[in-house]
Design an enzyme around this catalytic site. Sequence first.
Site, PDB file in Angstrom:
ATOM      1  N   HIS A   1      -7.460  -4.498  10.073  1.00  0.00           N
ATOM      2  CA  HIS A   1      -7.140  -4.367   8.634  1.00  0.00           C
ATOM      3  C   HIS A   1      -5.875  -5.150   8.263  1.00  0.00           C
ATOM      4  O   HIS A   1      -4.983  -5.333   9.093  1.00  0.00           O
ATOM      5  CB  HIS A   1      -7.011  -2.895   8.202  1.00  0.00           C
ATOM      6  CG  HIS A   1      -5.833  -2.152   8.752  1.00  0.00           C
ATOM      7  ND1 HIS A   1      -5.928  -0.941   9.392  1.00  0.00           N
ATOM      8  CD2 HIS A   1      -4.497  -2.432   8.733  1.00  0.00           C
ATOM      9  CE1 HIS A   1      -4.725  -0.521   9.743  1.00  0.00           C
ATOM     10  NE2 HIS A   1      -3.839  -1.400   9.359  1.00  0.00           N
TER      11      HIS A   1
ATOM     12  N   ASP B   1      -7.590  -2.425  14.202  1.00  0.00           N
ATOM     13  CA  ASP B   1      -8.998  -2.578  13.788  1.00  0.00           C
ATOM     14  C   ASP B   1      -9.184  -3.791  12.874  1.00  0.00           C
ATOM     15  O   ASP B   1     -10.252  -3.971  12.288  1.00  0.00           O
ATOM     16  CB  ASP B   1      -9.517  -1.297  13.118  1.00  0.00           C
ATOM     17  CG  ASP B   1      -8.819  -0.985  11.792  1.00  0.00           C
ATOM     18  OD1 ASP B   1      -7.892  -1.742  11.386  1.00  0.00           O
ATOM     19  OD2 ASP B   1      -9.196   0.010  11.145  1.00  0.00           O
TER      20      ASP B   1
ATOM     21  N   GLU C   1      -9.718  -1.552   5.289  1.00  0.00           N
ATOM     22  CA  GLU C   1     -10.371  -1.234   6.552  1.00  0.00           C
ATOM     23  C   GLU C   1     -11.678  -2.039   6.675  1.00  0.00           C
ATOM     24  O   GLU C   1     -12.154  -2.630   5.696  1.00  0.00           O
ATOM     25  CB  GLU C   1     -10.656   0.278   6.602  1.00  0.00           C
ATOM     26  CG  GLU C   1      -9.400   1.154   6.559  1.00  0.00           C
ATOM     27  CD  GLU C   1      -8.584   1.136   7.864  1.00  0.00           C
ATOM     28  OE1 GLU C   1      -8.620   0.132   8.597  1.00  0.00           O
ATOM     29  OE2 GLU C   1      -7.906   2.153   8.131  1.00  0.00           O
TER      30      GLU C   1
ATOM     31  N   ASP D   1       0.811  -1.211   0.000  1.00  0.00           N
ATOM     32  CA  ASP D   1       0.000   0.000   0.000  1.00  0.00           C
ATOM     33  C   ASP D   1       0.850   1.270   0.000  1.00  0.00           C
ATOM     34  O   ASP D   1       2.071   1.210   0.127  1.00  0.00           O
ATOM     35  CB  ASP D   1      -0.959  -0.003   1.214  1.00  0.00           C
ATOM     36  CG  ASP D   1      -0.315  -0.599   2.471  1.00  0.00           C
ATOM     37  OD1 ASP D   1       0.919  -0.580   2.571  1.00  0.00           O
ATOM     38  OD2 ASP D   1      -1.064  -1.070   3.338  1.00  0.00           O
TER      39      ASP D   1
HETATM   40  C1  F6R Z   1       1.412  -1.790   6.053  1.00  0.00           C
HETATM   41  C2  F6R Z   1       0.089  -2.378   6.138  1.00  0.00           C
HETATM   42  C3  F6R Z   1      -0.699  -2.374   7.411  1.00  0.00           C
HETATM   43  C4  F6R Z   1       0.141  -2.621   8.647  1.00  0.00           C
HETATM   44  C5  F6R Z   1      -0.727  -2.504   9.886  1.00  0.00           C
HETATM   45  C6  F6R Z   1       0.060  -2.753  11.159  1.00  0.00           C
HETATM   46  O1  F6R Z   1       1.939  -1.941   4.755  1.00  0.00           O
HETATM   47  O2  F6R Z   1      -0.381  -2.844   5.158  1.00  0.00           O
HETATM   48  O3  F6R Z   1      -1.695  -3.357   7.330  1.00  0.00           O
HETATM   49  O4  F6R Z   1       0.704  -3.895   8.572  1.00  0.00           O
HETATM   50  O5  F6R Z   1      -1.288  -1.224   9.932  1.00  0.00           O
HETATM   51  O6  F6R Z   1       0.972  -1.702  11.324  1.00  0.00           O
HETATM   52  P1  F6R Z   1       2.173  -1.849  12.342  1.00  0.00           P
HETATM   53  O7  F6R Z   1       3.003  -2.955  11.860  1.00  0.00           O
HETATM   54  O8  F6R Z   1       2.908  -0.537  12.270  1.00  0.00           O
HETATM   55  O9  F6R Z   1       1.563  -2.115  13.673  1.00  0.00           O
END
Ligand code: F6R
Length: 259
Positions: free
Chosen positions: A137, A135, A142, A66
């Site tokens: 995702h 959450d 989301e 992303d």
């Molecule tokens: C990042 C992504 C997100 C993160 C998620 C957890 O490329 O796709 O799904 O993996 O927001 O973020 P962290 O690892 O910072 O807790």
Amino acid sequence: MAEIVIVESAADAGGLVADEIVRLVRTRPDAVLGLATGSTPLPVYDALRSRLSGVDVSRVRGFALDEYVGIDPRHLESYRNVIFREVVEPLGLDPARVRVPDGSLEGIAHAGDDYEAALADAGGVDLQILGIGTDGHIGFNEPGSSFASLTRVKTLTAQTRADNARFFDHPDDVPMHCITQGLGTILRAKHLVLLAFGAAKAEAVAGAVEGPVTASLPGSAIQLHPHVTVVADEAAASQLRFADYYRYTWAHKPEWREL
Ligand code: F6R
């Protein structure tokens, strides 16, 4: 069912997943890696540095999950910069073989389709690294994201923006929109490896692994995939109902079975 590996530390998780990636690259020098950003995958990238020295990575390809939409491409926290800083440079990958969705406003209307076409051209992702949001995702899909979704623009939840505020000078600086591989895109990867560390992820991990399969918890899409490895520390695994069974299964894993 996913294989659930409960580890003592994030460093242990990083070593385990890095070993698997090295095995993949040795057997398939042009392997396609699905790269996540955020804090979670960093122990994997750290562990890969030493393990990949001496391994030919010149043909390895990479696709990020992303990117923020409209972020200044020179911003330190644009995912393009994060991927190049944390992965491409330290691991010595060929920058021309690593792609990040294009979040620039010009061309955003077709950026998702372009990314899907590039993924298809590469023959799809061999091993997709995933983190999970508090959450639920994965990628930036989301709650409410369609399981059939492909790469497209999404609006970040207030919770995700707050979670990611630590990377920016001010919470209001966190972009409102992102472009992310869809759940349908992620499910096409051959092997999903979801990592999670810390108590803040416990509810999301339990929902993803053991909860109902529901768009309300996008990470639960992993239950639809035939080859998933979830690597979690004790805190992130603390709400798993069948944790003892997962530990037992891992302890008795036959040597001939790979991750
Ligand atoms: C990042 C992504 C997100 C993160 C998620 C957890 O490329 O796709 O799904 O993996 O927001 O973020 P962290 O690892 O910072 O807790």
